[in-house]
Write an enzyme that holds these catalytic residues in place. Sequence first.
Site, short mmCIF file in Angstrom:
data_model
loop_
_atom_site.label_atom_id
_atom_site.label_comp_id
_atom_site.label_asym_id
_atom_site.label_seq_id
_atom_site.Cartn_x
_atom_site.Cartn_y
_atom_site.Cartn_z
N GLY A 10 1.13 -1.13 -0.05
CA GLY A 10 -0.11 -0.21 -0.23
C GLY A 10 1.21 1.41 -0.34
NE ARG A 71 -2.28 -4.07 -1.23
CZ ARG A 71 -2.20 -3.70 -0.13
NH1 ARG A 71 -0.83 -3.66 1.09
NH2 ARG A 71 -2.56 -2.47 0.44
CG ASP A 102 4.21 -7.20 8.89
OD1 ASP A 102 4.77 -6.99 9.62
OD2 ASP A 102 3.12 -7.66 9.50
CB THR A 125 2.24 0.85 6.28
OG1 THR A 125 0.46 0.41 6.66
CG2 THR A 125 2.94 0.60 7.09
CB ILE A 126 -1.81 5.12 7.04
CG1 ILE A 126 -2.60 4.03 6.16
CG2 ILE A 126 -1.45 5.75 5.47
CD1 ILE A 126 -4.50 4.30 5.68
CG ASP A 127 -2.12 -0.15 7.72
OD1 ASP A 127 -3.11 0.41 7.39
OD2 ASP A 127 -1.98 -1.03 7.30
CG ASP A 129 1.03 -2.37 10.13
OD1 ASP A 129 1.39 -2.15 10.22
OD2 ASP A 129 -0.08 -3.62 9.73
NE ARG A 162 -30.17 11.29 11.13
CZ ARG A 162 -29.70 12.23 9.85
NH1 ARG A 162 -28.29 12.96 9.74
NH2 ARG A 162 -30.38 12.47 9.46
CG MET A 169 -8.37 2.16 5.96
SD MET A 169 -7.41 2.33 4.43
CE MET A 169 -8.22 1.45 2.52
NE ARG A 171 -2.50 -5.00 5.91
CZ ARG A 171 -3.04 -5.46 4.59
NH1 ARG A 171 -3.74 -6.00 4.60
NH2 ARG A 171 -2.72 -4.09 3.68
CD GLU A 187 -19.20 10.95 21.98
OE1 GLU A 187 -19.10 10.70 20.76
OE2 GLU A 187 -18.53 13.07 22.86
NE ARG A 243 -28.64 8.67 8.26
CZ ARG A 243 -29.83 8.68 8.63
NH1 ARG A 243 -29.98 7.65 9.33
NH2 ARG A 243 -30.74 8.54 8.38
CG HIS A 249 -8.65 2.48 -0.50
ND1 HIS A 249 -9.50 1.66 -0.05
CD2 HIS A 249 -7.70 1.97 -0.81
CE1 HIS A 249 -9.34 1.07 -0.56
NE2 HIS A 249 -7.81 0.86 -0.53
NE ARG A 252 -2.68 2.57 -0.06
CZ ARG A 252 -3.32 1.96 -0.60
NH1 ARG A 252 -4.33 0.66 0.28
NH2 ARG A 252 -3.47 1.54 -1.44
O1 F6P Z 1 -1.86 -0.87 4.82
C1 F6P Z 1 -2.54 -0.07 4.23
C2 F6P Z 1 -4.03 -0.11 4.32
O2 F6P Z 1 -4.48 0.90 3.38
C3 F6P Z 1 -4.95 -0.72 4.92
O3 F6P Z 1 -5.23 0.03 5.74
C4 F6P Z 1 -6.27 -1.59 4.42
O4 F6P Z 1 -6.64 -2.55 4.98
C5 F6P Z 1 -5.16 -1.91 3.18
O5 F6P Z 1 -4.14 -1.04 3.16
C6 F6P Z 1 -6.39 -1.51 1.78
O6 F6P Z 1 -5.70 -2.63 0.35
P1 F6P Z 1 -6.08 -2.31 -0.33
O7 F6P Z 1 -5.42 -0.57 -1.46
O8 F6P Z 1 -4.94 -3.33 -1.47
O9 F6P Z 1 -7.58 -2.33 -0.66
#
Ligand code: F6P
Length: 319
Positions: A10, A71, A102, A125-127, A129, A162, A169, A171, A187, A243, A249, A252
């Site tokens: 990603g 990928r 990762d 990675t934005i995650d 992780d 509401r 995101m 992962r 909250e 809602r 995305h 990202r």
């Molecule tokens: O690893 C970055 C990420 O944006 C995750 O937060 C998300 O689960 C995944 O990639 C989405 O992957 P794709 O762009 O393949 O849909």
Amino acid sequence: MALAIMCSGGDSPGMNPAIKKFVDYAFKNKQTPYLIYDGLEGLIDNKIKKATHQSVAGIMHIGGTIIRSSRSKRFFEYKYRKQAHDNLLSHGIKGLIVLGGDGSFRAMDIFSSEFNLNFVGIPSTIDNDIYGTEYCLGVDTALNVIRDALDKIRDTASSFNRAFLVEVMGRDCGYLAIVSAMVSGAEVCVIPEAPFESEKLALRLKKEVEEGRNYILAIVAEGTKKTTEVYNWLQESIGLETRISILGHIQRGGNPTVYDRMMAFEFTIAAVDYLLSHEDSNKVAVFQKGEFKLIEIDEVVSKKYQLPQHYLDTINYLD
Ligand code: F6P
């Protein structure tokens, strides 16, 4: 020395500033920089080009990556990894930087155990992780995209009776969700790393609704797969029309923040310096307690990133 940079997995905001810094810093050190296009797929297909200052001009403010990413399924077959290695040799590339997450580091761990590589990974990675680093490139920009969305959603939520559920995101990691919950004063925050204590939380929130609270902001990490469960809970147990917004995305994208640009420079300098002083590095550049360090890639891929305990403790405040 010929050095190359590529992106894998990603994309994340901060990759372009890292690519620019790589080229400029390589020239400054009298090295020859190469760009590998289309990630591991491009490495297999020999999409490798010598860089000039011109190739990276005017990219600092752009999200994503100008050299693109992928990928790759093919990279998990030995014959394609061999082809990729032959391509690096054919250009005389003696040092490789991979901007990735990762999954990409797992692939590079296999690659570097089979071939004599001089390799450094930069966590991107934005995650957020990746084990061993407190920060991955792109996280600050993604958090600001989410913060902006949450501020806007709160405007409309507070104008109505509401609940709003926002899925973010990450992962399998709850970092984006928990930090976003902290900075937006949500909250409810539901992440994979902590139990969702719906009954306890419902008691408190129902009482608050009876006493005049007229809206609720709930943030759910995609990794929990609990969006529908939390939606039903907000409607049925709390009794608020609800809602759902799935940010997707857009998290990202966006132009990299100042912090991501600065971190890109620092990570890249640490990576290039290390490659220039080693011949067979299999490392990942990490950020720990304000310092940049290099740690073994097999340590990074064999251990799991843990959220800081004091972040997890904020979930208890919501009980
Ligand atoms: O690893 C970055 C990420 O944006 C995750 O937060 C998300 O689960 C995944 O990639 C989405 O992957 P794709 O762009 O393949 O849909």
